[in-house]
Design an enzyme around this catalytic site. Sequence first.
Site: not given
Length: 356
Positions: A142, A189, A221, A245, A249
């Site tokens: 970001y 990751k 994942d 993020d 959710d």
Amino acid sequence: MKKNILIVPGDGIGQEVTAVGKKVLDKIAAKFGHEFIYDEALIGHVAIEATGNPLPEESLEKMKRSDAILFGAVGHPKYDNDPSAKVRPEQGLLRMRKELGLYANLRPIKLFDELLGASSIKPEILKGADILFFRELTGDIYFGEKGRKNNGDTAYDVAEYSRYEVERIARKAFDAARTRRKKLCSVDKANVIETSRLWREVIQSIAVEYPDVTVEHQFVDATAMLLIKDPRRFDVIVTANLFGDILTDEASQIAGSMGMLASASIGDGTGVYEPIHGSAHDITGKGIANPLASILSAALLLDISFGLKEESDVIINAVDAVLKAGFRTKDIADATTPAAKILGTNAMGEEVLQRI
Ligand code: NAD
């Protein structure tokens, strides 16, 4: 206790739910003899409309001066449909996080038993799930260099993390794990991404300081799968900005609705407390937004920024009691909820206030 609280409702349903969150703070002040002094500041689309700036300097100054911030949401469909708009509501949010040094976003994911039926996950898999997410907030893709090349046909966003940035959130997460079930899952990751390799290296080095905390490393994942398959296996999860993020959710579905989840953004200065949901323009102005995430954000504010654990628990217990009494907003109602028990934003707030 005397404290300055800044109310920053922002856009859309942020205005509606934050008004209810503030009433809850008022009620707590009256009940426990505290003095909360309020001010209000603009951010997001409403700030752009008023000043041309998604985070006006005046708002930023007020934020820096306050003891804690109760925040709503930012966003407007106008910008969602125009990705090339130069001035955007979320720039206000990102700048606020950067300026206030808010590097850790805490998201407790805890299912109220009465809402077991509202989740799309089977109750027997969910019952007892209690996860505390630590999402890093000031680094990653970001905030890195971004742009276009090849006449605009190629785009790039650079992800960057420093050792220091990972260390400071790791310590917060380890400290929290110590006060809970002493399990920390670090999500990365590291098989393919270099920032993730640094992330894992740093977590491993800090783990030595916390021999009482059991640490596991999971790829993002696999974590996405495990959250749905077996959410109870997790206690504290710490992860980078982008992964956090998305995973938080996903995890919101464990709690039944985005409308139920509160979050705290903390760093070295003023803390910001906000629902995880956005400005929800599809329901703005209808008076049906669930205010419980804002109310639970107020509870987090009292606990984390002011150390008022008892006051915080009174709010959480009041929410629990309202749910036990069968009251629901539309987003958490199911086929068995009688129409008379389905309440709008303000009526739901009143039920909570009565039980404080
Ligand atoms: P959203 O969270 O606003 O809404 C997603 C869905 O959940 C919608 O159907 C909405 O009606 C529902 N919902 C959300 N909160 C609810 C509540 N309290 N009660 C009942 N239902 C609720 O996400 P979105 O639709 O992807 O984004 C809308 C806008 O919000 C966009 O402009 C986006 O950029 C912005 N946004 C802001 C933040 C933030 O300020 N922190 C976070 C996410 C999205």
